[in-house]
Design an enzyme around this catalytic site. Structure first.
Site, PDB file in Angstrom:
ATOM      1  N   ASP A   1     -24.287   5.670  48.503  1.00 59.71           N
ATOM      2  CA  ASP A   1     -25.431   5.465  46.841  1.00 59.71           C
ATOM      3  C   ASP A   1     -26.449   5.740  46.226  1.00 59.71           C
ATOM      4  OD1 ASP A   1     -22.479   3.710  46.615  1.00 59.71           O
ATOM      5  OD2 ASP A   1     -23.720   2.677  48.183  1.00 59.71           O
TER       6      ASP A   1
ATOM      7  N   GLY B   1     -18.058   6.640  45.291  1.00 62.81           N
ATOM      8  CA  GLY B   1     -18.566   6.648  43.880  1.00 62.81           C
ATOM      9  C   GLY B   1     -19.236   7.313  43.571  1.00 62.81           C
ATOM     10  N   HIS B   2     -19.380   8.484  42.382  1.00 66.84           N
ATOM     11  CA  HIS B   2     -20.338   9.034  42.283  1.00 66.84           C
ATOM     12  C   HIS B   2     -20.526   8.990  40.430  1.00 66.84           C
ATOM     13  CE1 HIS B   2     -20.429  11.949  46.047  1.00 66.84           C
ATOM     14  NE2 HIS B   2     -20.691  11.012  45.797  1.00 66.84           N
TER      15      HIS B   2
END
Length: 407
Positions: free
Chosen positions: A12, A39-40
């Site tokens: 993150d 999760g980008h």
């Protein structure tokens, strides 16, 4: 030229934005590890895209992207992600390819993942996406790869929902498969950007085991997961935030104390939007841990660091960073492997003067206030690694390149 981007903390860190930024000078972008739990978040012209398995370079119309051999792929979620891109005007067809050595996550793995974590005496805090099971099956040599979809004897091992699932997506997957080693040799000499997932401190071997991901989130994973040798990695950069975050369980020595620092924690979490792109879970927050960051620099041979979220401190009179641990009454500056030591470690903090300036108004590194540059210089000296890129916002224009890794 081959450039690798990894997370230098517990994930993150803003890798998606940095990969998207550096992809402008790349011809190909390759994700080399991880799966649907990544999760980008990328913001382009005020529009936000959340990517999980598709490499971040897909937002450039002229780039080809690859899902590498080290990935475990949730096929249904992958095609849903491609549909999301199409719905947002991103034409991906003919530009997305999958290594025929990549592993497939079967739907039943998700519940198996949750059940296994729930049965642990010390739950890891899995996202429940089935990744851990897929990597375990891979290690047991019982997993299923794209290449296996053309192996009748292997496919005969599956029945019921597994067979139905694989049959449903087989043709679409096979139309996108490539021999990764052959492809990488074919494009040798071109600019290729390798995108990691999670972070260095979650690597299976060098992270805070057992509270780690199941894949290779270290820089070496770019080689093993993409069909190229380590000598072909030209530049390795690690992305880190001006503070620390972690999702799930596991030690985090510089974590804010909820009782005495709860207000500071909530400020950082809300200002930095520290909620999971994939899960929505609030992230644990803490002071920048320079002990862990220097360790990440050393074990990954980082050529440069990329500092993100520096603007989160804009309104603060004073900021602090962890420069050592106190463990059993002793000052420790080397990152330990012992989980018990990490869990009992107390952060030793260094104070820095705040800059009380909105960094988004700056348009170059030289325009940053003296106090911000002093903070960066301290990080460089401590880690013995230059900070080559600084990000002060979510947009591409909020990025200051001091040294271009492509050059």
């Amino acid at each position: 030229m081959n450039v690798v981007v990894i997370g230098a903390q517990w994930g993150d860190e803003g890798k998606g934005k940095i990969v998207d930024y550096l992809a402008e000078d790349a011809k190909y972008v390759v994700r080399y590890a991880g799966g649907p739990n990544a999760g980008h978040t990328i913001v382009v012209d005020g529009k936000q895209y959340a990517l999980h398995q598709v490499p971040s370079g897909i937002l450039y119309a002229d780039k080809k992207v690859f899902l590498g051999s080290g990935m475990v792929i949730d096929v249904e979620a992958f095609f849903n992600e491609l549909q999301m891109l199409k719905d947002n005007g991103i034409n991906w067809e003919g530009r997305v390819f999958i290594s025929d050595r990549a592993q497939i996550i079967l739907p039943r793995y998700r519940q198996m993942d949750k059940d296994r974590d729930a049965a642990r005496k010390r739950p890891i805090g899995t996202t429940g996406r089935g990744m851990g099971i897929a990597y375990a099956e891979k290690a047991h040599r019982d997993g299923v790869r794209l290449a296996d979809l053309d192996w009748p004897e292997k496919m005969a091992e599956f029945d019921g929902e597994d067979k139905e699932y694989l049959d449903k997506y087989r043709d679409r997957l096979m139309s996108m498969r490539v021999n990764m080693a052959a492809e990488m040799y074919k494009v040798k000499g071109e600019n290729v950007l390798f995108e990691g997932a999670q972070g260095a401190m979650l690597d299976l071997d060098s992270g805070t085991y057992p509270y780690v991901s199941s894949g290779a989130s270290c820089a070496a994973g770019a080689s093993s997961g993409c069909g190229i040798g380590p000598h072909d990695l030209d530049q390795i950069v690690g992305v880190f935030k001006a503070y620390e975050t972690r999702v799930g369980n596991g030690p985090m020595p510089s974590e804010f104390n909820n009782e005495s620092e709860g207000e500071l924690c909530q400020y950082v979490r809300d200002t930095g939007r520290e909620y999971g792109v994939t899960t929505g879970r609030a992230r644990r927050c803490g002071y920048l841990d320079l002990v862990a960051l220097r360790y990440a620099c050393r074990v990954n041979s980082l050529d440069g660091l990329v500092l993100t979220h520096l603007d989160i401190y804009d309104a603060m009179d004073q900021i602090e960073a962890c420069v050592a641990y106190e463990i059993n009454g002793k000052r420790v500056t080397d990152f330990p492997a012992n989980v018990k030591e990490l869990e009992t470690a107390k952060p030793i903090l260094e104070k820095f003067k705040g800059w009380k300036t909105e960094l988004k108004n700056c348009r170059s590194y030289e325009e940053l206030p003296e106090e911000a540059r002093a903070y960066i210089k301290y990080i460089e000296d401590y880690c013995e690694t230059p900070v080559t890129i600084v990000s002060v916002g979510y947009e591409r224009k909020d990025t200051f390149v001091r040294k271009n890794p492509w050059k």
